[in-house]
Design a protein around this motif. Structure first.
Motif, PDB file in Angstrom:
ATOM      1  N   HIS A 170       0.831  -1.214   0.000  1.00  0.00           N
ATOM      2  CA  HIS A 170       0.000   0.000   0.000  1.00  0.00           C
ATOM      3  C   HIS A 170       0.860   1.256   0.000  1.00  0.00           C
ATOM      4  CE1 HIS A 170      -4.175  -1.517   1.547  1.00  0.00           C
ATOM      5  NE2 HIS A 170      -3.795  -2.097   0.431  1.00  0.00           N
ATOM      6  N   ALA A 171       1.988   1.185   0.703  1.00  0.00           N
ATOM      7  CA  ALA A 171       2.817   2.380   0.873  1.00  0.00           C
ATOM      8  C   ALA A 171       3.286   2.946  -0.460  1.00  0.00           C
ATOM      9  CB  ALA A 171       4.025   2.058   1.757  1.00  0.00           C
ATOM     10  N   LEU A 172       3.395   2.117  -1.482  1.00  0.00           N
ATOM     11  CA  LEU A 172       3.907   2.574  -2.777  1.00  0.00           C
ATOM     12  C   LEU A 172       3.026   3.672  -3.376  1.00  0.00           C
ATOM     13  CD1 LEU A 172       4.940  -0.865  -4.320  1.00  0.00           C
ATOM     14  CD2 LEU A 172       6.403   0.854  -3.219  1.00  0.00           C
ATOM     15  N   TRP A 173       1.698   3.595  -3.136  1.00  0.00           N
ATOM     16  CA  TRP A 173       0.818   4.654  -3.641  1.00  0.00           C
ATOM     17  C   TRP A 173       0.313   5.549  -2.522  1.00  0.00           C
ATOM     18  CZ3 TRP A 173      -4.014   4.922  -1.594  1.00  0.00           C
ATOM     19  CH2 TRP A 173      -4.545   3.776  -1.005  1.00  0.00           C
ATOM     20  N   LEU A 174       0.155   4.985  -1.315  1.00  0.00           N
ATOM     21  CA  LEU A 174      -0.457   5.741  -0.225  1.00  0.00           C
ATOM     22  C   LEU A 174       0.463   6.839   0.307  1.00  0.00           C
ATOM     23  CD1 LEU A 174      -2.588   4.410   2.649  1.00  0.00           C
ATOM     24  CD2 LEU A 174      -0.514   5.630   3.239  1.00  0.00           C
ATOM     25  N   VAL A 175       1.736   6.539   0.478  1.00  0.00           N
ATOM     26  CA  VAL A 175       2.648   7.514   1.076  1.00  0.00           C
ATOM     27  C   VAL A 175       2.787   8.771   0.215  1.00  0.00           C
ATOM     28  CG1 VAL A 175       5.033   7.948   1.765  1.00  0.00           C
ATOM     29  CG2 VAL A 175       3.880   5.856   2.504  1.00  0.00           C
ATOM     30  N   PRO A 176       3.024   8.660  -1.118  1.00  0.00           N
ATOM     31  CA  PRO A 176       3.124   9.898  -1.907  1.00  0.00           C
ATOM     32  C   PRO A 176       1.886  10.775  -1.825  1.00  0.00           C
ATOM     33  CG  PRO A 176       3.968   8.036  -3.157  1.00  0.00           C
ATOM     34  CD  PRO A 176       3.316   7.468  -1.935  1.00  0.00           C
ATOM     35  N   VAL A 177       0.698  10.155  -1.876  1.00  0.00           N
ATOM     36  CA  VAL A 177      -0.543  10.947  -1.805  1.00  0.00           C
ATOM     37  C   VAL A 177      -0.686  11.582  -0.427  1.00  0.00           C
ATOM     38  CG1 VAL A 177      -3.048  10.861  -1.975  1.00  0.00           C
ATOM     39  CG2 VAL A 177      -1.649   9.478  -3.526  1.00  0.00           C
ATOM     40  N   SER A 178      -0.373  10.824   0.622  1.00  0.00           N
ATOM     41  CA  SER A 178      -0.494  11.352   1.983  1.00  0.00           C
ATOM     42  C   SER A 178       0.539  12.443   2.253  1.00  0.00           C
ATOM     43  CB  SER A 178      -0.344  10.210   2.996  1.00  0.00           C
ATOM     44  OG  SER A 178      -1.336   9.225   2.814  1.00  0.00           O
ATOM     45  N   VAL A 179       1.737  12.307   1.687  1.00  0.00           N
ATOM     46  CA  VAL A 179       2.756  13.351   1.840  1.00  0.00           C
ATOM     47  C   VAL A 179       2.267  14.649   1.204  1.00  0.00           C
ATOM     48  CG1 VAL A 179       5.047  14.085   1.066  1.00  0.00           C
ATOM     49  CG2 VAL A 179       4.745  11.833   2.082  1.00  0.00           C
ATOM     50  N   PHE A 180       1.643  14.535   0.037  1.00  0.00           N
ATOM     51  CA  PHE A 180       1.091  15.732  -0.612  1.00  0.00           C
ATOM     52  C   PHE A 180       0.056  16.405   0.289  1.00  0.00           C
ATOM     53  CE2 PHE A 180      -2.184  17.767  -3.222  1.00  0.00           C
ATOM     54  CZ  PHE A 180      -1.405  18.667  -3.948  1.00  0.00           C
TER      55      PHE A 180
END
Length: 252
Positions: free
Chosen positions: A114-124
């Motif tokens: 999940h982190a592969l897509w979730l982290v970039p969006v959450s960082v934004f």
């Protein structure tokens, strides 16, 4: 009927936490199963009494040890906290930061796929701040995490290939400690540095670093929901104290 499993005592959890710092691992606490992983990860193991004990321990450490070190470092370097006493950020501290920061720094500890897509969006969203647009984005992220389980979707996440899982387990300790260091580093944005030397900066965020370790342990052992709740409780304590002090002060 299933056998009721007794949760470990607080002292047992504390010893496990210390061992986790030395050598992080993906083991769950007794009583957590992998079969109902999604529900347990978010909702099931919210033992508020136990979470209050953890919050109390972290507050005590900050008051007695870590806080004085951070204050001394700020005084030596001339750094000032950006917190405005006339506008305490209740919503940001109690809701926004616990959800978004846990998604960024700790959700992926158990869900590296999940982190592969979730982290970039959450960082934004984290960098955008608590605005309507970023709040909507965070809501979509959480819904995306829940969707396959709520609606029995065929899009349920597949586990990582065995080789990648072995590699992740091997370097899991590095991932945990790196996430805690990054979590602390983000909180450097809470300060105005003036002429603070670089070597003093880590001391300013010692409380956040230790808190990040506790939240990482809790996320792995109990679940992301428990980590979010403890994060909110921990943030709320100091704000409540500040609000009470301000309320009791005589008007100028």
């Amino acid at each position: 009927m299933g056998v009721k499993v007794a949760w470990p005592s607080f002292s047992t959890e504390l010893r496990d936490f210390i061992a986790f710092i030395r050598r992080p691992n993906l083991r769950r606490l007794p009583g957590r199963s992998a079969r109902r992983g999604w529900l347990e990860d978010w909702f099931t193991h919210l033992d508020f009494a136990r979470l209050l004990k953890w919050a109390g321990l972290l507050w005590l450490m900050n008051m007695v040890v870590l806080g004085p070190i951070a204050v001394a470092a700020a005084g030596a370097g001339g750094a000032e906290h950006r917190l405005r006493l006339d506008a305490l950020p209740w919503l940001q501290a109690l809701v926004w930061a616990p959800i978004v920061e846990e998604l960024v720094f700790r959700y992926g500890l158990r869900m590296p796929g999940h982190a592969l897509w979730l982290v970039p969006v959450s960082v934004f969203a984290l960098l955008s701040g608590p605005q309507w647009g970023s709040a909507f984005l965070v809501g979509l992220v959480v819904l995306a995490c829940w969707w396959p389980y709520l609606f029995r979707s065929s899009a349920a996440p597949k586990p990582l290939p065995w080789g990648l899982r072995k590699t992740y387990r091997r370097y899991f300790g590095v991932v945990v400690h790196l996430s805690c260091l990054l979590f602390a580093a983000v909180h450097l944005g809470n300060f105005s540095y003036n002429e603070t030397p670089l070597w003093l900066l880590p001391f300013l965020v010692l409380p956040q670093w230790v808190t990040g370790l506790a939240l990482a342990w809790l996320r792995v052992r109990r679940g992301i929901g428990a980590a979010m709740v403890l994060h909110g409780i921990f943030n709320g304590g100091p704000l409540l104290v500040i609000w009470l002090v301000i309320s009791w002060l005589p008007p100028q």
